[in-house]
Motif scaffolding. Sequence first.
Motif, PDB file in Angstrom:
ATOM      1  N   ARG A  33       1.026  -1.189  -0.095  1.00 59.82           N
ATOM      2  CA  ARG A  33       0.337   0.212  -0.289  1.00 59.82           C
ATOM      3  C   ARG A  33       0.892   1.688  -0.033  1.00 59.82           C
ATOM      4  O   ARG A  33       0.828   1.932  -0.807  1.00 59.82           O
ATOM      5  CB  ARG A  33      -0.730  -0.116   1.311  1.00 59.82           C
ATOM      6  N   LYS A  34       1.944   1.238   1.068  1.00 58.67           N
ATOM      7  CA  LYS A  34       3.069   2.423   0.855  1.00 58.67           C
ATOM      8  C   LYS A  34       2.875   2.693  -0.860  1.00 58.67           C
ATOM      9  O   LYS A  34       4.092   3.199  -0.953  1.00 58.67           O
ATOM     10  CB  LYS A  34       3.700   1.683   2.186  1.00 58.67           C
ATOM     11  N   ALA A  35       4.362   1.444  -1.023  1.00 56.55           N
ATOM     12  CA  ALA A  35       5.108   1.400  -2.013  1.00 56.55           C
ATOM     13  C   ALA A  35       4.419   2.381  -3.420  1.00 56.55           C
ATOM     14  O   ALA A  35       4.957   2.308  -4.231  1.00 56.55           O
ATOM     15  CB  ALA A  35       4.931   0.008  -2.786  1.00 56.55           C
ATOM     16  N   LEU A  36       3.216   1.443  -2.922  1.00 54.30           N
ATOM     17  CA  LEU A  36       1.766   2.134  -4.568  1.00 54.30           C
ATOM     18  C   LEU A  36       1.921   3.736  -4.306  1.00 54.30           C
ATOM     19  O   LEU A  36       1.405   4.330  -5.347  1.00 54.30           O
ATOM     20  CB  LEU A  36       0.890   1.595  -4.104  1.00 54.30           C
ATOM     21  N   THR A  37       2.114   4.655  -3.636  1.00 55.62           N
ATOM     22  CA  THR A  37       1.898   5.758  -3.408  1.00 55.62           C
ATOM     23  C   THR A  37       3.467   6.427  -3.680  1.00 55.62           C
ATOM     24  O   THR A  37       3.430   7.819  -4.084  1.00 55.62           O
ATOM     25  CB  THR A  37       1.218   6.049  -2.101  1.00 55.62           C
ATOM     26  N   MET A  38       4.505   5.204  -3.971  1.00 58.99           N
ATOM     27  CA  MET A  38       5.831   6.037  -4.144  1.00 58.99           C
ATOM     28  C   MET A  38       6.239   6.490  -5.500  1.00 58.99           C
ATOM     29  O   MET A  38       5.489   5.915  -6.307  1.00 58.99           O
ATOM     30  CB  MET A  38       7.051   5.221  -3.808  1.00 58.99           C
ATOM     31  N   GLU A  39       6.922   7.250  -5.808  1.00 56.72           N
ATOM     32  CA  GLU A  39       7.694   6.861  -7.560  1.00 56.72           C
ATOM     33  C   GLU A  39       8.396   5.519  -7.750  1.00 56.72           C
ATOM     34  O   GLU A  39       8.876   5.347  -6.380  1.00 56.72           O
ATOM     35  CB  GLU A  39       8.039   7.536  -7.851  1.00 56.72           C
ATOM     36  N   PRO A  40       7.910   5.260  -8.100  1.00 54.23           N
ATOM     37  CA  PRO A  40       8.596   3.535  -8.903  1.00 54.23           C
ATOM     38  C   PRO A  40      10.431   3.660  -8.840  1.00 54.23           C
ATOM     39  O   PRO A  40      10.774   2.604  -8.271  1.00 54.23           O
ATOM     40  CB  PRO A  40       8.284   3.118 -10.173  1.00 54.23           C
ATOM     41  N   ASP A  41      10.981   4.573  -9.456  1.00 51.83           N
ATOM     42  CA  ASP A  41      11.855   4.955  -9.308  1.00 51.83           C
ATOM     43  C   ASP A  41      12.822   4.864  -7.966  1.00 51.83           C
ATOM     44  O   ASP A  41      13.821   4.505  -7.426  1.00 51.83           O
ATOM     45  CB  ASP A  41      12.621   5.993 -10.044  1.00 51.83           C
ATOM     46  N   SER A  42      11.780   5.691  -6.971  1.00 52.22           N
ATOM     47  CA  SER A  42      12.323   5.729  -5.653  1.00 52.22           C
ATOM     48  C   SER A  42      12.611   4.488  -5.054  1.00 52.22           C
ATOM     49  O   SER A  42      13.446   4.690  -3.483  1.00 52.22           O
ATOM     50  CB  SER A  42      10.908   6.834  -5.199  1.00 52.22           C
TER      51      SER A  42
END
Length: 438
Positions: A33-42
């Motif tokens: 859930r947290k990852a899906l709010t982040m930019e993929p490259d980050s």
Amino acid sequence: MTTLTPVLSRNWDRPDSFTLAAYRDNGGYEALRKALTMEPDSIVDLVKASGLRGRGGAGFPTGMKWGFLPKDNPKPRYLVVNADESEPGTCKDMPLLLANPHALVEGIAIASYAINSHHAFVYVRGEVLHVIRRLRHAVAEAYEAGLLGKDILGSGFDLDVIVHAGAGAYICGEETALLDSLEGYRGQPRLKPPFPAVAGLYASPTVVNNVESIASVPGIVANGADWFTSMGTEKSAGFGFFSLSGHVERPGQYEAPLGVTLRELLDMAGGVRDGHRLKFWTPGGSSTPIFTEEHLDTPLDFEAVGAAGSMLGTRALQIFDETTSVVRVVRGWIEFYAHESCGKCTPCREGNFWMVQVLRRIEAGKGTQEDIDTLLDICDNLLGRSFCALGDGATSSVTSAIKYFREEFIAGTHTPAWELFPYQRTTRWANESVEEDA
């Protein structure tokens, strides 16, 4: 260091640890859930900063491997998880998939999002049907809960995960042979370059990672890179499974920081079986050079083990006591490699076959001094001359065994191994050994 780091294994004592409900009780899928709010490259940068290195044996930095995917390639990207665990002594991924398959599923979803892949494959060794069933059940649970498939958690990200049962070939643990098998061809290593990051599955950019590597990703996303680097060593960060087997009182999986020593692990595992002493052991499975008692305090990280003359590999610690014939053990390993060689490379195909003949002769007490030189000569012609690491790995046990126990090979010129080291049947529950006729 006397403590373990139960991260992937912290839930294993629950009877229903493999279910989605049990996984969510411990914060499962919150990292996704947290990852899906982040930019993929980050996310890629986060994994790089964590220092996570491949847990499948080679120890290549995971985030760096993700970063190798070409930016301008229009073809679809694929994530492939290598679950073809089948090397003698290696037994960490199968227990993980049995007890905590959702850690891998969540890791797959995060990794796929990070590298912009919409199709992921898990290649599982075909013989472990119980593992395949459990993993497929976990994938089905994730689909039903909206954690896989279309519009995951309302993020707009789509991902399909396919669990593929392999055909039972050790060579398919090599990443390019795995890709050929996944495409429906005979599993044989490809000549590199091109590497999978450029032309992998279906000639498209592909990341191939080990089960434990991907299963470690949710913890890094949830807790941060500093949390991961707080365990392990400076260049070998984090934790990992150390699989103790053989002549040890309490064999099993010990999840500990990288850099732990065998002495510390043996203390936690009850030591070598009662009444016996350590003779030799493998730090990373049968394809790594063996260690002896003098290496008990070698930190089990990539750098220290390499400096001591072996490889950390898959952290498969096979423990052998003084009742064991080194010649007999090595002969068994080389028979395995001769059987599992795909035959593509002449040095590997022929070298392993002939090493088996020589080792059988020495084990039977019918060897010669020239046989020892022949073994070393075969290893010299095999090392670095094959498409994949199977050939290199096969030489490791032979050369290291002769290095540390040459006298046993010399003894094989006049006395059979079964006379020097009589066969025994061990009854662990009664804590006694009963000799058998050779």
